[in-house]
Scaffold this motif. Structure first.
Motif, PDB file in Angstrom:
ATOM      1  N   ARG A  19       6.996  -2.477   4.321  1.00 26.54           N
ATOM      2  CA  ARG A  19       6.846  -3.386   3.184  1.00 26.54           C
ATOM      3  C   ARG A  19       7.294  -2.728   1.885  1.00 26.54           C
ATOM      4  NH1 ARG A  19       1.519  -4.431  -0.012  1.00 26.54           N
ATOM      5  NH2 ARG A  19       2.210  -6.101  -1.364  1.00 26.54           N
ATOM      6  N   GLU A  20       8.252  -3.311   1.227  1.00 30.36           N
ATOM      7  CA  GLU A  20       8.726  -2.891  -0.080  1.00 30.36           C
ATOM      8  C   GLU A  20       8.752  -1.370  -0.255  1.00 30.36           C
ATOM      9  OE1 GLU A  20       7.622  -6.044  -3.305  1.00 30.36           O
ATOM     10  OE2 GLU A  20       5.824  -5.743  -2.044  1.00 30.36           O
ATOM     11  N   PRO A  21       9.578  -0.678   0.547  1.00 31.15           N
ATOM     12  CA  PRO A  21       9.593   0.788   0.463  1.00 31.15           C
ATOM     13  C   PRO A  21      10.012   1.308  -0.916  1.00 31.15           C
ATOM     14  CG  PRO A  21      11.362  -0.021   1.877  1.00 31.15           C
ATOM     15  CD  PRO A  21      10.489  -1.195   1.547  1.00 31.15           C
ATOM     16  N   HIS A  22      10.715   0.492  -1.697  1.00 29.83           N
ATOM     17  CA  HIS A  22      11.091   0.923  -3.049  1.00 29.83           C
ATOM     18  C   HIS A  22       9.869   1.022  -3.964  1.00 29.83           C
ATOM     19  CE1 HIS A  22      11.074  -3.469  -3.175  1.00 29.83           C
ATOM     20  NE2 HIS A  22      10.924  -3.393  -4.482  1.00 29.83           N
ATOM     21  N   ILE A  23       8.763   0.375  -3.583  1.00 29.13           N
ATOM     22  CA  ILE A  23       7.512   0.460  -4.351  1.00 29.13           C
ATOM     23  C   ILE A  23       6.525   1.392  -3.666  1.00 29.13           C
ATOM     24  CG2 ILE A  23       5.469  -0.828  -5.144  1.00 29.13           C
ATOM     25  CD1 ILE A  23       7.304  -3.282  -5.442  1.00 29.13           C
ATOM     26  N   TYR A  24       6.364   1.240  -2.341  1.00 35.41           N
ATOM     27  CA  TYR A  24       5.297   1.928  -1.615  1.00 35.41           C
ATOM     28  C   TYR A  24       5.763   3.121  -0.796  1.00 35.41           C
ATOM     29  CZ  TYR A  24       2.943  -2.361  -2.908  1.00 35.41           C
ATOM     30  OH  TYR A  24       2.425  -3.414  -3.617  1.00 35.41           O
ATOM     31  N   GLY A  25       7.075   3.346  -0.712  1.00 30.72           N
ATOM     32  CA  GLY A  25       7.583   4.483   0.051  1.00 30.72           C
ATOM     33  C   GLY A  25       7.681   4.183   1.534  1.00 30.72           C
ATOM     34  N   SER A  26       7.961   5.224   2.299  1.00 30.22           N
ATOM     35  CA  SER A  26       8.188   5.060   3.739  1.00 30.22           C
ATOM     36  C   SER A  26       7.039   5.582   4.593  1.00 30.22           C
ATOM     37  CB  SER A  26       9.486   5.772   4.135  1.00 30.22           C
ATOM     38  OG  SER A  26       9.393   7.151   3.819  1.00 30.22           O
ATOM     39  N   THR A  27       6.004   6.129   3.984  1.00 31.60           N
ATOM     40  CA  THR A  27       4.861   6.635   4.729  1.00 31.60           C
ATOM     41  C   THR A  27       4.054   5.473   5.298  1.00 31.60           C
ATOM     42  OG1 THR A  27       4.738   8.545   3.252  1.00 31.60           O
ATOM     43  CG2 THR A  27       2.789   8.086   4.581  1.00 31.60           C
ATOM     44  N   ALA A 120     -16.069  -1.809 -10.676  1.00 31.45           N
ATOM     45  CA  ALA A 120     -17.171  -1.386  -9.816  1.00 31.45           C
ATOM     46  C   ALA A 120     -16.926  -0.011  -9.202  1.00 31.45           C
ATOM     47  CB  ALA A 120     -17.390  -2.416  -8.713  1.00 31.45           C
ATOM     48  N   SER A 121     -15.928   0.706  -9.706  1.00 31.36           N
ATOM     49  CA  SER A 121     -15.556   1.997  -9.138  1.00 31.36           C
ATOM     50  C   SER A 121     -15.979   3.154 -10.031  1.00 31.36           C
ATOM     51  CB  SER A 121     -14.032   2.056  -8.928  1.00 31.36           C
ATOM     52  OG  SER A 121     -13.621   1.050  -8.037  1.00 31.36           O
ATOM     53  N   THR A 122     -16.231   4.280  -9.405  1.00 31.38           N
ATOM     54  CA  THR A 122     -16.532   5.513 -10.125  1.00 31.38           C
ATOM     55  C   THR A 122     -15.271   6.039 -10.799  1.00 31.38           C
ATOM     56  OG1 THR A 122     -18.156   6.032  -8.401  1.00 31.38           O
ATOM     57  CG2 THR A 122     -17.500   7.836  -9.858  1.00 31.38           C
ATOM     58  N   ALA A 123     -14.142   5.924 -10.100  1.00 29.76           N
ATOM     59  CA  ALA A 123     -12.864   6.437 -10.587  1.00 29.76           C
ATOM     60  C   ALA A 123     -11.733   5.631  -9.962  1.00 29.76           C
ATOM     61  CB  ALA A 123     -12.711   7.921 -10.241  1.00 29.76           C
ATOM     62  N   VAL A 124     -10.562   5.729 -10.569  1.00 29.38           N
ATOM     63  CA  VAL A 124      -9.368   5.044 -10.070  1.00 29.38           C
ATOM     64  C   VAL A 124      -8.217   6.042 -10.060  1.00 29.38           C
ATOM     65  CG1 VAL A 124      -7.720   3.165 -10.440  1.00 29.38           C
ATOM     66  CG2 VAL A 124     -10.137   2.838 -11.017  1.00 29.38           C
ATOM     67  N   ILE A 125      -7.486   6.066  -8.942  1.00 30.50           N
ATOM     68  CA  ILE A 125      -6.296   6.899  -8.818  1.00 30.50           C
ATOM     69  C   ILE A 125      -5.140   5.974  -8.497  1.00 30.50           C
ATOM     70  CG2 ILE A 125      -5.153   8.686  -7.437  1.00 30.50           C
ATOM     71  CD1 ILE A 125      -7.993   9.864  -6.955  1.00 30.50           C
ATOM     72  N   CYS A 126      -4.085   6.023  -9.301  1.00 30.42           N
ATOM     73  CA  CYS A 126      -2.929   5.183  -8.996  1.00 30.42           C
ATOM     74  C   CYS A 126      -1.640   5.926  -9.331  1.00 30.42           C
ATOM     75  CB  CYS A 126      -3.003   3.845  -9.728  1.00 30.42           C
ATOM     76  SG  CYS A 126      -2.800   3.896 -11.501  1.00 30.42           S
ATOM     77  N   GLY A 127      -0.597   5.570  -8.606  1.00 27.95           N
ATOM     78  CA  GLY A 127       0.726   6.102  -8.888  1.00 27.95           C
ATOM     79  C   GLY A 127       1.049   7.426  -8.225  1.00 27.95           C
ATOM     80  N   LEU A 128       0.163   7.958  -7.401  1.00 23.49           N
ATOM     81  CA  LEU A 128       0.430   9.236  -6.739  1.00 23.49           C
ATOM     82  C   LEU A 128       1.001   9.067  -5.341  1.00 23.49           C
ATOM     83  CD1 LEU A 128      -2.733  11.351  -7.687  1.00 23.49           C
ATOM     84  CD2 LEU A 128      -0.481  11.327  -8.782  1.00 23.49           C
ATOM     85  N   GLY A 129       1.309   7.833  -4.971  1.00 23.12           N
ATOM     86  CA  GLY A 129       1.790   7.592  -3.618  1.00 23.12           C
ATOM     87  C   GLY A 129       0.680   7.864  -2.618  1.00 23.12           C
ATOM     88  N   PRO A 130       1.043   8.165  -1.378  1.00 24.76           N
ATOM     89  CA  PRO A 130       0.029   8.434  -0.351  1.00 24.76           C
ATOM     90  C   PRO A 130      -0.887   9.608  -0.689  1.00 24.76           C
ATOM     91  CG  PRO A 130       2.146   8.035   0.670  1.00 24.76           C
ATOM     92  CD  PRO A 130       2.394   8.136  -0.817  1.00 24.76           C
ATOM     93  N   TYR A 131      -0.403  10.546  -1.512  1.00 24.25           N
ATOM     94  CA  TYR A 131      -1.228  11.685  -1.904  1.00 24.25           C
ATOM     95  C   TYR A 131      -2.489  11.241  -2.647  1.00 24.25           C
ATOM     96  CZ  TYR A 131      -2.872  15.992  -3.965  1.00 24.25           C
ATOM     97  OH  TYR A 131      -3.667  17.034  -4.336  1.00 24.25           O
ATOM     98  N   GLY A 132      -2.477  10.052  -3.222  1.00 22.74           N
ATOM     99  CA  GLY A 132      -3.645   9.538  -3.917  1.00 22.74           C
ATOM    100  C   GLY A 132      -4.881   9.493  -3.039  1.00 22.74           C
ATOM    101  N   TYR A 133      -4.695   9.235  -1.741  1.00 25.96           N
ATOM    102  CA  TYR A 133      -5.825   9.226  -0.815  1.00 25.96           C
ATOM    103  C   TYR A 133      -6.445  10.623  -0.709  1.00 25.96           C
ATOM    104  CZ  TYR A 133      -4.601   4.562   0.973  1.00 25.96           C
ATOM    105  OH  TYR A 133      -4.347   3.221   1.105  1.00 25.96           O
TER     106      TYR A 133
END
Length: 164
Positions: A19-27, A120-133
């Motif tokens: 799905r949309e690898p240009h946004i979400y990558g190939s992982t 409702a979250s303690t923190a938010v991580i965005c834009g780090l790709g799969p490494y965000g997990y």
């Protein structure tokens, strides 16, 4: 007692890599799960990993975390922008709650810029790709006071693998 982390993934994330690898990558989601499992093993924490396209099922999973998990890491995907039900369920959970987005939602189109579930979250991580997990896992374990004195050995093996 070792930290217990539940990782939840919302709709369409089962199509990561396609799905949309240009946004979400190939992982793929399977590769993300494998990286999270490897980090959990190295940190000595237990982890469960789930994906659902159904809002009610995600609510039930969040509710099942009560008494069974110390932290929830969640990529609500499209439900980030629409789901009062997820907000209400997350508010019930008293542990650490970290929202993850693979893309930088703040740089996206108007429909994908404002996550209401973040409230409702303690923190938010965005834009780090799969490494965000992985960053979210480390942050959760740190928040729970269970981060090893040195994380370099734990991270060395993941960096060598090249995935996520």
């Amino acid at each position: 007692m070792a930290a217990r982390i539940m990782i939840l993934n919302g709709p369409n994330l089962n199509f990561l890599g396609i799905r949309e690898p240009h946004i979400y990558g190939s992982t793929t989601l399977g590769e993300i799960e494998a990286s999270c499992k490897a980090l959990a093993d190295q940190l000595g924490v237990s982890m469960s990993f789930h994906q659902s396209n159904m809002e009610g099922e995600l609510v039930s999973l969040i509710q099942s975390a009560h008494g069974n998990a110390d932290a929830i890491i969640m990529n609500p995907a499209a439900y980030s922008f629409t789901s009062i039900a997820l907000i209400d369920a997350l508010k019930i959970f008293e542990g650490v709650k970290i929202e993850v987005h693979i893309s930088n939602i703040h740089a996206r189109d108007e429909l994908h810029r404002h996550s209401i579930t973040s409230s409702a979250s303690t923190a938010v991580i965005c834009g780090l790709g799969p490494y965000g997990y992985l960053a979210a896992m480390l942050a959760a374990v740190q928040r729970l006071g269970q981060l090893p004195a040195t994380i370099a050995p734990a991270l060395h093996g993941l960096a060598a693998g090249g995935k996520a």
